[in-house]
Structure formats: C-alpha cells, structure tokens
Scaffold this motif. Structure first.
Motif, PDB file in Angstrom:
ATOM      1  N   HIS A   2       0.824  -1.196   0.000  1.00  0.00           N
ATOM      2  CA  HIS A   2       0.000   0.000   0.000  1.00  0.00           C
ATOM      3  C   HIS A   2       0.860   1.249   0.000  1.00  0.00           C
ATOM      4  N   GLU A   3       0.402   2.269  -0.678  1.00  0.00           N
ATOM      5  CA  GLU A   3       1.081   3.555  -0.645  1.00  0.00           C
ATOM      6  C   GLU A   3       0.101   4.617  -0.173  1.00  0.00           C
ATOM      7  N   PRO A   4       0.568   5.643   0.568  1.00  0.00           N
ATOM      8  CA  PRO A   4      -0.314   6.706   1.016  1.00  0.00           C
ATOM      9  C   PRO A   4      -1.057   7.311  -0.161  1.00  0.00           C
ATOM     10  N   GLY A   5      -2.353   7.544   0.025  1.00  0.00           N
ATOM     11  CA  GLY A   5      -3.151   8.169  -1.017  1.00  0.00           C
ATOM     12  C   GLY A   5      -3.774   7.184  -1.982  1.00  0.00           C
ATOM     13  N   TYR A  10      -7.597  -5.555   0.734  1.00  0.00           N
ATOM     14  CA  TYR A  10      -6.983  -6.838   1.021  1.00  0.00           C
ATOM     15  C   TYR A  10      -6.940  -7.674  -0.251  1.00  0.00           C
ATOM     16  N   ARG A  11      -5.826  -8.357  -0.459  1.00  0.00           N
ATOM     17  CA  ARG A  11      -5.708  -9.204  -1.643  1.00  0.00           C
ATOM     18  C   ARG A  11      -6.697 -10.350  -1.547  1.00  0.00           C
ATOM     19  N   GLU A  12      -7.608 -10.470  -2.489  1.00  0.00           N
ATOM     20  CA  GLU A  12      -8.618 -11.519  -2.437  1.00  0.00           C
ATOM     21  C   GLU A  12      -8.103 -12.845  -3.001  1.00  0.00           C
ATOM     22  N   ALA A 105       2.677  -4.200   7.672  1.00  0.00           N
ATOM     23  CA  ALA A 105       3.040  -2.827   7.294  1.00  0.00           C
ATOM     24  C   ALA A 105       1.961  -2.205   6.421  1.00  0.00           C
ATOM     25  N   ASP A 106       1.389  -2.998   5.511  1.00  0.00           N
ATOM     26  CA  ASP A 106       0.269  -2.513   4.701  1.00  0.00           C
ATOM     27  C   ASP A 106      -0.853  -1.989   5.596  1.00  0.00           C
ATOM     28  N   ARG A 107      -1.176  -2.774   6.595  1.00  0.00           N
ATOM     29  CA  ARG A 107      -2.298  -2.414   7.476  1.00  0.00           C
ATOM     30  C   ARG A 107      -1.971  -1.183   8.322  1.00  0.00           C
ATOM     31  N   LEU A 108      -0.743  -1.094   8.784  1.00  0.00           N
ATOM     32  CA  LEU A 108      -0.319   0.100   9.519  1.00  0.00           C
ATOM     33  C   LEU A 108      -0.397   1.337   8.623  1.00  0.00           C
ATOM     34  N   SER A 109       0.001   1.174   7.378  1.00  0.00           N
ATOM     35  CA  SER A 109      -0.054   2.281   6.419  1.00  0.00           C
ATOM     36  C   SER A 109      -1.493   2.712   6.197  1.00  0.00           C
ATOM     37  N   LYS A 110      -2.385   1.745   6.096  1.00  0.00           N
ATOM     38  CA  LYS A 110      -3.814   2.047   5.930  1.00  0.00           C
ATOM     39  C   LYS A 110      -4.325   2.902   7.083  1.00  0.00           C
ATOM     40  N   GLN A 111      -3.792   2.627   8.275  1.00  0.00           N
ATOM     41  CA  GLN A 111      -4.218   3.362   9.473  1.00  0.00           C
ATOM     42  C   GLN A 111      -3.526   4.717   9.609  1.00  0.00           C
ATOM     43  N   GLY A 112      -2.600   5.013   8.687  1.00  0.00           N
ATOM     44  CA  GLY A 112      -1.879   6.283   8.740  1.00  0.00           C
ATOM     45  C   GLY A 112      -0.658   6.262   9.631  1.00  0.00           C
ATOM     46  N   GLU A 116       5.649   3.394  11.828  1.00  0.00           N
ATOM     47  CA  GLU A 116       5.721   1.971  12.132  1.00  0.00           C
ATOM     48  C   GLU A 116       5.655   1.131  10.859  1.00  0.00           C
ATOM     49  N   ALA A 117       4.873   1.592   9.886  1.00  0.00           N
ATOM     50  CA  ALA A 117       4.787   0.864   8.620  1.00  0.00           C
ATOM     51  C   ALA A 117       6.154   0.772   7.966  1.00  0.00           C
ATOM     52  N   ARG A 118       6.892   1.879   7.962  1.00  0.00           N
ATOM     53  CA  ARG A 118       8.223   1.853   7.351  1.00  0.00           C
ATOM     54  C   ARG A 118       9.135   0.883   8.078  1.00  0.00           C
ATOM     55  N   ARG A 119       9.006   0.822   9.400  1.00  0.00           N
ATOM     56  CA  ARG A 119       9.842  -0.088  10.181  1.00  0.00           C
ATOM     57  C   ARG A 119       9.560  -1.540   9.795  1.00  0.00           C
TER      58      ARG A 119
END
Length: 206
Positions: A2-5, A10-12, A105-112, A116-119
């Motif tokens: 995931h990328e911001p914006g 979720y991958r189905e 990390a995808d999910r953390l990114s989704k939450q903004g 932590e996502a980068r980590r």
C-alpha cells in the motif's frame, strides 16, 4: 503493498500459499495448500484447506498461521473474521515471517501509522520480501514514515537486482544523480556491490 493516497484493499486471490511449495512448512499445511488451490487428482476444497491450516497452526507452523490469517481476512474456507485474522497475523509477525511483516506494514499504512509501517517494511525487505523493496525505496526517497535517506533508497533499488529485477535502472540513475559519490559508495556497500560503485558514479555524473 500500500502507498499513502492509494485505497488499500486486502488481496482476495490468496493462493499461492506461503511456504507450501518451498518445503518450509508442515505436512498438514502442505496438504492444505493442495486443497486450497486444487491439483492433479485433488478437488479444490477451501474448507478442508482451512481445517488443515488450523491444525498446522495449532502445532506452531508459522506459514500455516499466516495463510490462515489471510483466509479469515478474505472469508475463504471460513467465515470472515477480521479480529481473528489480525490476531493470527500478529503471531506470524512476531515470528519474523517477512511476508507477514509486509502485510502488517500494509495495514499500519492504511491506518496512517507510516513510521511503524516503514519499520515493518524494512523488516520484510531485510527478510527477502521483494514486494517491500521498491516501496521502501520510495518511502526513503520521499521521506514517508521518517526522514529522507537516499542511501537507503538506493540500497533497496539495487537489492532488487539480486532477485532478478533489472527494471529499476531509470529509477536508480535518477536517484544516483542527486547523490554524492560517498552516498553512492555507501549504498553499494550495503548490498555487497562496492566494486560497482565507480561504474554507477560515472554513469550518474554523465
């Protein structure tokens, strides 16, 4: 990844399952993968796959835990249960499974929570999860989730070459042109390509 914006989904399409074809998982989990995707002489049976993954997960098979998390998230072979999916994913992340760290990390990114996502993208990339590498390079280049770091950005673009991805040369050269010689040398050193630093510097300075 995931990328911001960009809306996160979720991958189905969950097969191929992690570890199933690599020999890194238990017998139950391997059979589960066969039932999940079907095979020669085996009828696709997602419920049976989930049952076998459950048994393997209880025995501590980290790939089964991760695959089961995906099944609960997508409602494949089981009733959809995000809470259970998250709990299982957390177990897989604690084990350090690179793919699980990437999805987390995808999910953390989704939450903004980009820091932590980068980590966790870093952990995933260091574990060899190639999907995380170009995204991590972009985040380091653009300063998403932390300060910009061109050395790390170039490092992860160069690392992809080790996995047969030779499609990043335009990005590599564009980034290298904005870097000092020492920064380029450090990036190549981090991926055991120090002997290629002079070539890259010469190309970048043309």
């Amino acid at each position: 990844m995931h990328e911001p914006g960009i809306p996160w989904q979720y991958r189905e399409s969950i097969p191929p399952f992690q570890g199933v074809r690599s020999g890194r998982t238990s017998g139950r989990a391997a059979r589960a993968g066969v039932y999940a995707s079907g095979g020669i002489g085996v009828k696709k049976d997602e419920r049976e796959a989930a049952r076998l993954f459950e048994a393997a997960a209880r025995a501590g098979d980290v790939y089964a835990i991760y695959n089961l998390s995906r099944m609960y998230a997508a409602g494949v072979g089981v009733e959809r249960d995000e809470a259970k999916s998250e709990a299982l994913l957390g177990e897989a992340v604690k084990s350090g499974l690179p793919t699980a760290c990437g999805l987390f990390a995808d999910r953390l990114s989704k939450q903004g929570n980009f820091e932590e996502a980068r980590r966790y993208y870093q952990i995933a990339a260091e574990g060899g999860f190639t999907e995380a590498m170009p995204l991590l390079a972009k985040w380091y280049r653009d300063g998403i989730g932390g300060p910009p770091d061109k050395v790390q950005a170039l490092r992860w673009l160069l690392k992809l070459i080790d996995f047969g991805d030779n499609s990043r040369w335009r990005e590599i050269m564009s980034l290298a042109r904005s870097m000092s010689d020492e920064e380029i040398r450090e990036a190549t050193r981090l991926v055991d390509r120090a002997d290629e630093a002079d070539f890259l510097i010469q190309k970048a300075k043309r």
